[in-house]
Scaffold this motif. Structure first.
Motif, PDB file in Angstrom:
ATOM      1  N   TYR B   6       7.852 -13.317 -46.984  1.00  0.00           N
ATOM      2  CA  TYR B   6       6.902 -12.278 -47.213  1.00  0.00           C
ATOM      3  C   TYR B   6       6.985 -11.182 -46.328  1.00  0.00           C
ATOM      4  N   ASP B   7       7.527 -11.263 -45.107  1.00  0.00           N
ATOM      5  CA  ASP B   7       7.480 -10.112 -44.305  1.00  0.00           C
ATOM      6  C   ASP B   7       8.772  -9.118 -44.523  1.00  0.00           C
ATOM      7  N   VAL B   8       9.513  -9.526 -45.360  1.00  0.00           N
ATOM      8  CA  VAL B   8      10.935  -8.505 -45.601  1.00  0.00           C
ATOM      9  C   VAL B   8      10.939  -8.176 -47.041  1.00  0.00           C
ATOM     10  N   ALA B   9      10.335  -8.976 -47.890  1.00  0.00           N
ATOM     11  CA  ALA B   9      10.442  -8.977 -49.440  1.00  0.00           C
ATOM     12  C   ALA B   9       9.524  -9.043 -50.235  1.00  0.00           C
ATOM     13  N   HIS B  10       9.484  -8.719 -51.569  1.00  0.00           N
ATOM     14  CA  HIS B  10       8.606  -8.999 -52.468  1.00  0.00           C
ATOM     15  C   HIS B  10       9.154  -9.734 -53.560  1.00  0.00           C
ATOM     16  N   ALA B  11       8.294 -10.260 -54.461  1.00  0.00           N
ATOM     17  CA  ALA B  11       8.834 -11.444 -55.634  1.00  0.00           C
ATOM     18  C   ALA B  11       7.839 -11.107 -56.933  1.00  0.00           C
ATOM     19  N   PRO B  26      14.205  -7.360 -51.453  1.00  0.00           N
ATOM     20  CA  PRO B  26      13.748  -6.844 -50.067  1.00  0.00           C
ATOM     21  C   PRO B  26      13.102  -5.249 -50.030  1.00  0.00           C
ATOM     22  N   TYR B  27      12.213  -5.277 -49.097  1.00  0.00           N
ATOM     23  CA  TYR B  27      11.277  -3.891 -49.147  1.00  0.00           C
ATOM     24  C   TYR B  27      12.639  -2.824 -49.023  1.00  0.00           C
ATOM     25  N   SER B  94       4.374 -16.182 -54.807  1.00  0.00           N
ATOM     26  CA  SER B  94       3.898 -16.343 -53.379  1.00  0.00           C
ATOM     27  C   SER B  94       4.316 -17.448 -52.715  1.00  0.00           C
ATOM     28  N   ALA B  95       4.629 -18.655 -53.347  1.00  0.00           N
ATOM     29  CA  ALA B  95       5.241 -19.760 -52.762  1.00  0.00           C
ATOM     30  C   ALA B  95       6.644 -19.546 -52.148  1.00  0.00           C
ATOM     31  N   GLU B  98       6.632 -17.824 -48.906  1.00  0.00           N
ATOM     32  CA  GLU B  98       6.038 -18.344 -47.746  1.00  0.00           C
ATOM     33  C   GLU B  98       7.621 -19.025 -46.946  1.00  0.00           C
TER      34      GLU B  98
END
Lengths: 445, 124
Positions: B6-11, B26-27, B94-95, B98
Motif C-alpha cells: 500500500y505504501d509504494v503501489a496502487h492496485a 508502483p507510484y 485492497s487485500a 496489505e
C-alpha cells in the motif's frame, strides 16, 4: 500524434451508471459518436427472464431514462449513439427509442442489431469454462448470447440511423465500430483494429479511466469526484489516441488512472480476445502530457479468433440472505456467537451456506482481519438452495436471533431471490447470423 | 527492507466469471524491478488464500511498469452464484495492498525517481 480525426466518448460503463456526464459529453464534446456500455455478464440473462412475463422487459430498464435526457442533444449536435442496452430485445428497445424521439419532437431513426441470441444453436453438452462440466448439467438454460463485434455493428452505422441499439455486443466493439466507420479503417487491418480496441477497452467503463473507482484520500485523491467527468478519446487515422475528459468536470486523467484501467479485467495482456481482433498490449506506452490528457500508442494486433464467446444464463436455485448488527463492547464476540447459533440451526438444511462478520472478516477473511476489534459488527448469512422455501430458512433463522440469539442485535435485513448463474462457452463464428432492423424516424408512434 | 505494498503501489481488481484480475502499479516506476522480484505469484496466492483457489498467473507489462495477477477462485464462486458479500471480488485490490514483502534492491529516493518517471516511455 497526427491531427485528431475521430472523437468518441463513453457515456455509461454499466447498467446503473449515471446519466448527466453523458449529456455533458454530447453537449460539449464535439463528438462523432458516444457509446453506452450497459450489459454485465448476467444482465442479458435477467432481461431474457423478465421478457417471459413482461413484453417490454427484455431491454435495459434505464434506457428510456437515458434516452429521454440524450435524444434532444444528440439531435441538435448531430452525434451518433451506439449502445448494447438492447439486452435480450434490441428491436423492442429500438421501438421504444423511436417512439420517445417522436414524443420529444426529435424524430430519430434507430437501428437494432440482431443475432446475438444463440440459445437455439449452442452445443448444450459443451464444457463450461468455469468448471469444465457440460452446460446442461448446471440447470435449465434460459439464455445464450454470443459476443458480436464490429462486423455486426458496421451495417447499422452504414444506415442513416443516429441511434444504434445492440444486445450482447462486445464492450470494446461499441467504440471500435464508430472508429472504423468514421476513419474508414479496413477491418482486416489488425494493427488499427488493435489500436481501436485498446481505445474501447480504456473507455468502456466510463468514469473508471477519469478517476472513478480510483480515489483513496490518503494516497491518491481525486478532485471533484461528485462531478466526475466521463472520458472521450481523440483518435488519429493511425490509431494513436489521446484519452481526456471535458474541461471543468471533476476527476483526473493521468498515467495512474489510465494504467489502472488498461490493466483492468485483462487476463492475458498479450492475447486480449475480442470478436474483432487479438490485441497485444505488450508494447503499449502511455504518455501523460498534463492537463488531463494521456496519449496511448503501440497496440499490436493479430487476426481475430475463429470462435465467439457466449454467455449462457441458467437457473441456479435460490439465494437466501439475512443480516443483523451488534455494536459496542463485545460486539465481535456476540456476532461470532450469533454465527455459531445460526450455523447449528441451519445445519444440513441448505446446499451451500456462508456466514460472514461484516465490518471484520467478510471481505478478506480472518487472517487479514486478525487483531482488529471493530466498534460494530454485522452478521451476514447467505445460503443457496434448489427451492425458494428452503432458501427462506436463512432469513427466518437470522430473524429469530432477535429473541433467541445474543444480546443487543439490531438492524435486521432479509432477502430471498432467484439466482441466474452465468457460464461461458464458445460458438463457431459462422453459426451466428447477425442482422440490422432500421426503424425510420417520424412523427408516428 | 520490509514494505507494505500500500505504501509504494496502487492496485485495481476486476472480475471475469470465477477469476479476479488484480493489477499492481508502483507510484514510482523505479520500484517496478523490486516488486517484480518480491511479489511473486506464489506470494500473492498465499496472501489471498481466503478467496483465491490458485494457481495465480502473473503478467509483466514492462513498458507500463505494471503487473497483472490472474487469480482463480473456486468453480462455484462465480460473480453470479457466489455467496460472498463481495461477489465480484472487487475489494481484493485492497487485500493485495496489505501484503508486506522483503525488498532486497536499493530503491532510489522518490524525488530522483520522479524525474525518471517523466522520461518518455517510462521504463523501457
Amino acid at each position: 500524434m497526427s491531427t485528431p480525426q475521430a472523437r468518441i466518448a463513453c457515456g455509461a460503463g454499466f447498467a446503473a451508471d449515471r446519466t448527466a456526464p453523458a449529456v455533458d459529453l454530447v453537449e460539449r464534446g464535439g463528438l462523432d459518436a458516444i457509446a453506452l456500455e450497459c450489459l454485465g455478464e448476467r444482465t442479458v440473462a435477467l432481461a431474457a427472464l423478465r421478457r417471459l412475463t413482461d413484453p417490454a422487459g427484455g431491454f435495459d430498464p434505464m434506457l428510456g431514462k437515458r434516452m429521454r435526457a440524450l435524444l434532444e442533444p444528440l439531435h441538435r449536435t448531430g452525434t451518433r449513439l451506439v449502445t448494447n442496452a438492447g439486452a435480450a430485445d434490441p428491436v423492442g428497445a429500438a421501438r421504444m427509442v423511436r417512439a420517445l424521439g417522436a414524443e420529444l419532437g426529435t424524430p430519430t431513426t434507430v437501428a437494432a442489431v440482431t443475432g446475438d441470441d444463440v440459445l437455439d444453436r449452442i452445443d448444450r453438452t459443451a464444457p463450461a469454462w468455469e468448471d469444465g462440466l457440460p452446460l446442461e448439467a448446471h440447470g435449465e438454460l434460459v439464455s445464450a448470447n454470443a459476443y458480436i463485434g464490429v462486423d455486426a455493428l458496421l451495417p447499422a452505422l452504414e444506415t442513416p440511423a443516429s441511434v444504434v441499439v445492440a444486445g450482447r455486443a462486445a464492450d470494446p466493439s461499441l467504440f471500435l465500430a464508430p472508429l472504423v466507420h468514421t476513419l474508414g479503417w479496413d477491418t482486416a487491418d489488425w494493427t488499427r483494429m488493435a489500436a481501436g480496441t485498446l481505445v474501447g477497452h480504456l473507455l468502456e467503463c466510463a468514469g473508471q479511466v477519469t478517476g472513478g473507482y480510483f480515489a483513496d484520500p490518503a494516497r491518491k485523491p481525486v478532485p471533484g469526484l461528485a462531478d466526475l467527468g466521463y472520458p472521450l478519446a481523440e483518435v488519429g487515422a493511425d490509431g494513436t489516441a489521446v484519452v481526456t475528459k471535458l474541461p471543468g468536470t471533476g476527476g483526473r486523467v493521468d498515467r495512474m488512472t489510465v494504467v489502472e484501467q488498461l490493466t483492468y479485467e485483462v487476463t492475458d495482456p498479450r492475447g486480449y480476445l475480442t470478436p474483432d481482433v487479438t490485441l497485444d498490449m505488450g508494447a503499449v506506452t502511455v504518455t501523460d502530457t498534463g492537463g488531463d490528457r494521456v496519449a496511448v500508442r503501440g497496440a499490436r494486433g493479430r487476426p481475430r479468433p475463429p470462435d465467439l464467446k457466449v454467455s449462457v444464463g441458467y437457473r441456479a436455485g435460490f439465494r437466501g440472505e439475512g443480516e443483523i448488527g451488534y455494536a459496542g463492547a463485545g460486539a465481535l464476540a456476540r456476532a461470532r456467537l450469533a454465527a455459531e447459533v445460526v450455523r447449528e440451526r441451519l445445519s444440513g438444511v441448505l446446499d451451500r451456506l456462508r456466514v460472514d462478520l461484516v465490518g471484520h472478516s467478510a471481505l478478506h477473511g480472518e487472517a487479514l482481519a486478525a487483531g482488529a476489534e471493530p466498534y460494530e459488527c454485522r452478521l451476514r448469512v447467505a445460503g443457496l438452495a434448489a427451492d425458494r422455501a428452503t432458501a427462506e430458512a436463512v432469513g427466518e433463522e437470522v430473524s429469530a436471533l432477535y429473541t433467541a440469539g445474543p444480546a443487543g442485535g439490531g438492524g435486521l435485513r432479509t432477502a430471498t431471490e432467484e439466482v441466474i448463474g452465468v457460464l461461458s462457452t464458445t460458438i463457431p463464428r459462422e453459426r451466428v447470423e447477425t442482422g440490422v432492423v432500421v426503424l425510420e424516424g417520424g412523427a408516428g408512434r | 527492507m520490509r514494505v507494505r505494498l500500500y505504501d509504494v503501489a496502487h492496485a485495481r481488481a476486476g472480475d471475469k466469471g470465477n477469476l479476479n484480475t488484480i493489477s499492481l502499479i508502483p507510484y514510482d516506476p523505479a520500484w517496478y524491478p523490486a516488486l517484480c522480484a518480491a511479489v511473486t505469484p506464489e506470494a500473492v496466492a498465499a496472501h489471498l488464500a481466503d478467496r483465491v483457489a490458485g494457481p495465480v498467473v502473473r503478467h509483466r507489462l514492462n513498458n507500463l511498469a505494471a503487473l497483472i495477477f490472474v487469480c482463480p477462485r473456486a468453480p462455484e464462486d462465480t460473480v453470479t452464484t457466489s455467496l460472498h458479500l463481495d461477489a465480484h471480488g472487487k475489494s481484493l485490490s485492497s487485500a493485495l495492498l496489505e501484503l508486506e514483502v522483503e525488498v532486497e534492491v536499493e530503491v532510489e529516493p522518490e524525488a530522483e525517481a520522479e524525474a525518471a518517471a517523466e522520461a518518455p516511455g517510462g521504463l523501457g
